[in-house]
Design a protein around this motif. Structure first.
Motif, PDB file in Angstrom:
ATOM      1  N   THR A 159       0.853  -1.179   0.000  1.00  0.00           N
ATOM      2  CA  THR A 159       0.000   0.000   0.000  1.00  0.00           C
ATOM      3  C   THR A 159       0.891   1.232   0.000  1.00  0.00           C
ATOM      4  O   THR A 159       1.874   1.290   0.727  1.00  0.00           O
ATOM      5  CB  THR A 159      -0.930   0.021   1.236  1.00  0.00           C
ATOM      6  N   TYR A 160       0.553   2.199  -0.829  1.00  0.00           N
ATOM      7  CA  TYR A 160       1.323   3.430  -0.951  1.00  0.00           C
ATOM      8  C   TYR A 160       0.854   4.402   0.129  1.00  0.00           C
ATOM      9  O   TYR A 160      -0.324   4.760   0.179  1.00  0.00           O
ATOM     10  CB  TYR A 160       1.083   4.011  -2.346  1.00  0.00           C
ATOM     11  N   TYR A 161       1.757   4.811   1.016  1.00  0.00           N
ATOM     12  CA  TYR A 161       1.447   5.763   2.089  1.00  0.00           C
ATOM     13  C   TYR A 161       2.290   7.021   1.915  1.00  0.00           C
ATOM     14  O   TYR A 161       3.462   6.950   1.538  1.00  0.00           O
ATOM     15  CB  TYR A 161       1.757   5.174   3.461  1.00  0.00           C
ATOM     16  N   VAL A 162       1.690   8.153   2.211  1.00  0.00           N
ATOM     17  CA  VAL A 162       2.399   9.429   2.187  1.00  0.00           C
ATOM     18  C   VAL A 162       2.215  10.087   3.545  1.00  0.00           C
ATOM     19  O   VAL A 162       1.085  10.259   4.016  1.00  0.00           O
ATOM     20  CB  VAL A 162       1.866  10.356   1.078  1.00  0.00           C
ATOM     21  N   ILE A 163       3.330  10.418   4.169  1.00  0.00           N
ATOM     22  CA  ILE A 163       3.272  11.166   5.427  1.00  0.00           C
ATOM     23  C   ILE A 163       3.580  12.625   5.086  1.00  0.00           C
ATOM     24  O   ILE A 163       4.510  12.913   4.337  1.00  0.00           O
ATOM     25  CB  ILE A 163       4.248  10.601   6.480  1.00  0.00           C
ATOM     26  N   VAL A 164       2.735  13.514   5.587  1.00  0.00           N
ATOM     27  CA  VAL A 164       2.904  14.944   5.341  1.00  0.00           C
ATOM     28  C   VAL A 164       3.160  15.618   6.680  1.00  0.00           C
ATOM     29  O   VAL A 164       2.373  15.485   7.618  1.00  0.00           O
ATOM     30  CB  VAL A 164       1.666  15.549   4.650  1.00  0.00           C
ATOM     31  N   ILE A 165       4.273  16.310   6.741  1.00  0.00           N
ATOM     32  CA  ILE A 165       4.640  17.063   7.942  1.00  0.00           C
ATOM     33  C   ILE A 165       4.556  18.530   7.575  1.00  0.00           C
ATOM     34  O   ILE A 165       5.157  18.975   6.591  1.00  0.00           O
ATOM     35  CB  ILE A 165       6.059  16.683   8.411  1.00  0.00           C
ATOM     36  N   THR A 166       3.771  19.263   8.334  1.00  0.00           N
ATOM     37  CA  THR A 166       3.552  20.669   8.027  1.00  0.00           C
ATOM     38  C   THR A 166       3.795  21.526   9.261  1.00  0.00           C
ATOM     39  O   THR A 166       3.652  21.059  10.386  1.00  0.00           O
ATOM     40  CB  THR A 166       2.123  20.897   7.485  1.00  0.00           C
ATOM     41  N   THR A 167       4.174  22.745   9.017  1.00  0.00           N
ATOM     42  CA  THR A 167       4.335  23.692  10.112  1.00  0.00           C
ATOM     43  C   THR A 167       2.960  24.042  10.674  1.00  0.00           C
ATOM     44  O   THR A 167       1.950  23.967   9.978  1.00  0.00           O
ATOM     45  CB  THR A 167       5.047  24.966   9.630  1.00  0.00           C
ATOM     46  N   TYR A 168       2.936  24.398  11.933  1.00  0.00           N
ATOM     47  CA  TYR A 168       1.692  24.701  12.621  1.00  0.00           C
ATOM     48  C   TYR A 168       1.198  26.110  12.305  1.00  0.00           C
ATOM     49  O   TYR A 168       0.012  26.369  12.281  1.00  0.00           O
ATOM     50  CB  TYR A 168       1.899  24.525  14.125  1.00  0.00           C
ATOM     51  N   ARG A 169       2.119  27.019  12.041  1.00  0.00           N
ATOM     52  CA  ARG A 169       1.761  28.412  11.790  1.00  0.00           C
ATOM     53  C   ARG A 169       2.315  28.857  10.431  1.00  0.00           C
ATOM     54  O   ARG A 169       3.380  28.425  10.022  1.00  0.00           O
ATOM     55  CB  ARG A 169       2.330  29.310  12.885  1.00  0.00           C
ATOM     56  N   PRO A 170       1.600  29.749   9.762  1.00  0.00           N
ATOM     57  CA  PRO A 170       2.081  30.284   8.481  1.00  0.00           C
ATOM     58  C   PRO A 170       3.447  30.953   8.634  1.00  0.00           C
ATOM     59  O   PRO A 170       3.711  31.617   9.632  1.00  0.00           O
ATOM     60  CB  PRO A 170       1.024  31.318   8.097  1.00  0.00           C
ATOM     61  N   GLY A 171       4.301  30.733   7.657  1.00  0.00           N
ATOM     62  CA  GLY A 171       5.614  31.361   7.655  1.00  0.00           C
ATOM     63  C   GLY A 171       6.645  30.680   8.526  1.00  0.00           C
ATOM     64  O   GLY A 171       7.830  31.011   8.475  1.00  0.00           O
ATOM     65  N   MET A 172       6.243  29.717   9.337  1.00  0.00           N
ATOM     66  CA  MET A 172       7.158  29.012  10.228  1.00  0.00           C
ATOM     67  C   MET A 172       7.966  27.988   9.422  1.00  0.00           C
ATOM     68  O   MET A 172       7.440  27.341   8.523  1.00  0.00           O
ATOM     69  CB  MET A 172       6.366  28.300  11.324  1.00  0.00           C
ATOM     70  N   THR A 173       9.233  27.844   9.736  1.00  0.00           N
ATOM     71  CA  THR A 173      10.097  26.846   9.107  1.00  0.00           C
ATOM     72  C   THR A 173      10.845  26.085  10.187  1.00  0.00           C
ATOM     73  O   THR A 173      10.844  26.492  11.345  1.00  0.00           O
ATOM     74  CB  THR A 173      11.116  27.505   8.149  1.00  0.00           C
ATOM     75  N   GLY A 174      11.485  24.989   9.808  1.00  0.00           N
ATOM     76  CA  GLY A 174      12.262  24.226  10.775  1.00  0.00           C
ATOM     77  C   GLY A 174      12.661  22.867  10.244  1.00  0.00           C
ATOM     78  O   GLY A 174      12.152  22.401   9.228  1.00  0.00           O
ATOM     79  N   ASN A 175      13.579  22.243  10.925  1.00  0.00           N
ATOM     80  CA  ASN A 175      14.044  20.903  10.582  1.00  0.00           C
ATOM     81  C   ASN A 175      13.227  19.861  11.326  1.00  0.00           C
ATOM     82  O   ASN A 175      12.658  20.144  12.373  1.00  0.00           O
ATOM     83  CB  ASN A 175      15.519  20.750  10.953  1.00  0.00           C
ATOM     84  N   PHE A 176      13.207  18.629  10.786  1.00  0.00           N
ATOM     85  CA  PHE A 176      12.516  17.541  11.466  1.00  0.00           C
ATOM     86  C   PHE A 176      13.228  16.231  11.171  1.00  0.00           C
ATOM     87  O   PHE A 176      13.999  16.116  10.219  1.00  0.00           O
ATOM     88  CB  PHE A 176      11.040  17.458  11.055  1.00  0.00           C
ATOM     89  N   SER A 177      12.949  15.244  12.004  1.00  0.00           N
ATOM     90  CA  SER A 177      13.451  13.888  11.789  1.00  0.00           C
ATOM     91  C   SER A 177      12.327  12.906  12.054  1.00  0.00           C
ATOM     92  O   SER A 177      11.433  13.177  12.853  1.00  0.00           O
ATOM     93  CB  SER A 177      14.653  13.587  12.691  1.00  0.00           C
ATOM     94  N   ILE A 178      12.364  11.769  11.350  1.00  0.00           N
ATOM     95  CA  ILE A 178      11.358  10.715  11.523  1.00  0.00           C
ATOM     96  C   ILE A 178      12.082   9.438  11.893  1.00  0.00           C
ATOM     97  O   ILE A 178      13.053   9.048  11.248  1.00  0.00           O
ATOM     98  CB  ILE A 178      10.575  10.458  10.226  1.00  0.00           C
ATOM     99  N   THR A 179      11.578   8.782  12.921  1.00  0.00           N
ATOM    100  CA  THR A 179      12.062   7.455  13.307  1.00  0.00           C
ATOM    101  C   THR A 179      10.856   6.530  13.327  1.00  0.00           C
ATOM    102  O   THR A 179       9.800   6.903  13.836  1.00  0.00           O
ATOM    103  CB  THR A 179      12.712   7.492  14.706  1.00  0.00           C
TER     104      THR A 179
END
Length: 120
Positions: free
Chosen positions: A84-104
């Protein structure tokens, strides 16, 4: 996520444009997997079946982190199925916000992550 990341508006009633990254997940064993997502920005996480449509973010959604809780660390369990093809979408909580992330992901077998977001 940075200012070159893709953006979308979570619903037709909102004006907010949020930065996001989308990542394809392929598992080689069906079952419950634990996911840990950490970021230096406040984030929301969604999982979609088959594909993510930024023009209709409600379509195909299987999991949505709590919209009322903005967090820099999200942990949850999700049952994936092989083939099954899954897509995880990680989005910022507020407009204009940026940042790094990691997934385990905790799995007893191999898991493949493949970034599919396009830069502007």
């Amino acid at each position: 996520m940075d200012t070159n990341s893709s953006i979308y508006t979570p619903s037709k009633c909102e004006v907010a444009n949020l930065y996001y990254e989308s990542i394809y997940i392929k598992v080689f064993e069906s079952g419950c997997h634990n996911l840990y997502i950490k970021s230096d920005a406040e984030i929301l996480v969604n999982i979609y079946k088959h594909y993510f449509d930024p023009l209709n973010s409600q379509l195909n959604v299987l999991f949505r982190s709590d919209d009322n809780v903005n967090s820099t660390q999200i942990e949850f369990s999700f049952t994936f199925q092989v083939n099954t093809y899954y897509v995880i979408v990680i989005t910022t909580y507020r407009p204009g916000m940026t940042g790094n992330f990691s997934i385990t992901i905790e799995s007893t077998n191999k898991t493949i992550f493949n970034r599919i977001s396009k830069y502007k």
